[in-house]
Design an enzyme around this catalytic site. Structure first.
Site, PDB file in Angstrom:
ATOM      1  CG  PHE A   1      -0.627  -0.187   2.286  1.00 38.33           C
ATOM      2  CD1 PHE A   1      -0.028   0.670   3.640  1.00 38.33           C
ATOM      3  CD2 PHE A   1      -0.813  -1.120   3.665  1.00 38.33           C
ATOM      4  CE1 PHE A   1       0.674   0.433   4.435  1.00 38.33           C
ATOM      5  CE2 PHE A   1       0.144  -1.410   4.044  1.00 38.33           C
ATOM      6  CZ  PHE A   1       0.400  -0.708   5.379  1.00 38.33           C
TER       7      PHE A   1
ATOM      8  N   GLY B   1       1.320   3.446  -3.151  1.00 34.71           N
ATOM      9  CA  GLY B   1       0.090   4.455  -3.599  1.00 34.71           C
ATOM     10  C   GLY B   1      -0.119   5.300  -2.122  1.00 34.71           C
ATOM     11  CG  HIS B   2      -1.947   5.727   1.715  1.00 36.84           C
ATOM     12  ND1 HIS B   2      -1.708   6.411   3.183  1.00 36.84           N
ATOM     13  CD2 HIS B   2      -3.066   6.375   0.912  1.00 36.84           C
ATOM     14  CE1 HIS B   2      -2.783   6.716   3.637  1.00 36.84           C
ATOM     15  NE2 HIS B   2      -4.108   6.932   2.488  1.00 36.84           N
ATOM     16  CG  PHE B   3      -0.331  10.261   0.690  1.00 41.33           C
ATOM     17  CD1 PHE B   3      -0.771   9.972  -0.296  1.00 41.33           C
ATOM     18  CD2 PHE B   3      -0.659   9.386   2.163  1.00 41.33           C
ATOM     19  CE1 PHE B   3      -2.543  10.139   0.184  1.00 41.33           C
ATOM     20  CE2 PHE B   3      -1.487   9.526   2.005  1.00 41.33           C
ATOM     21  CZ  PHE B   3      -2.546   9.695   1.723  1.00 41.33           C
TER      22      PHE B   3
ATOM     23  CB  VAL C   1       0.761   8.049   5.598  1.00 40.48           C
ATOM     24  CG1 VAL C   1       0.059   8.038   6.651  1.00 40.48           C
ATOM     25  CG2 VAL C   1       1.113   9.316   5.780  1.00 40.48           C
TER      26      VAL C   1
END
Length: 152
Positions: free
Chosen positions: A51, A54-56, A61
């Site tokens: 994850f 893309g986050h971020f 985070v």
């Protein structure tokens, strides 16, 4: 599991109770579980988590929903540890969240400590208090409701 006796769980035991697998198994170890009372577990948060792509980008985070999922999985282990029946045929399913508050960000390198307690159970429905900590500081809190259902 025996009632009122603190137990630890390694990943093999966790995987025998939860159906989740990579990349969605979010509990690495249980430090202490007193069936029907409380559980303390943890998730090591690594930069290699999918994850974080893309986050971020540039500011990784852990998504709040995944912190809640980690808490729910720990809560599922607590609820399932108290059952005296064949656990391999059961699922712990979210039914609700109340009082959700995010207090700090969870980032790569953190160890997310998961606490669930005050398990209240009526028939197949459970409700418990859940808190996630990083370095002893509150990161997230919620009341989690769930149902214990038969696996299809």
């Amino acid at each position: 599991m025996e009632e009122n006796v603190a137990q630890a769980m390694d990943i093999a035991k966790i995987m025998s109770l939860l159906p989740h697998r990579y990349p969605f198994l979010l509990v690495d170890r249980v430090i202490e579980c007193v069936p029907g009372d409380h559980i303390i577990a943890y998730k090591n948060v690594s930069f290699n988590e999918p994850f974080f792509q893309g986050h971020f980008p540039g500011t990784p985070v852990m998504p709040g929903v995944l912190i809640l999922e980690a808490l729910a999985q720990a809560g599922g282990l607590l609820a399932l540890s108290a059952k005296g029946e064949d656990l391999e045929k059961k699922l712990f399913l979210f039914t609700g969240l109340e009082g959700v508050k995010f207090r700090r960000q969870v980032v790569p390198g953190d160890r997310l400590e998961l606490h669930c307690s005050n398990l209240r159970r009526k028939l197949q429905l459970c409700k418990m208090d859940a808190k996630a900590f990083v370095d002893g500081k509150l990161a997230c809190e919620a009341q989690i409701s769930a149902a214990i259902a038969n696996r299809p």
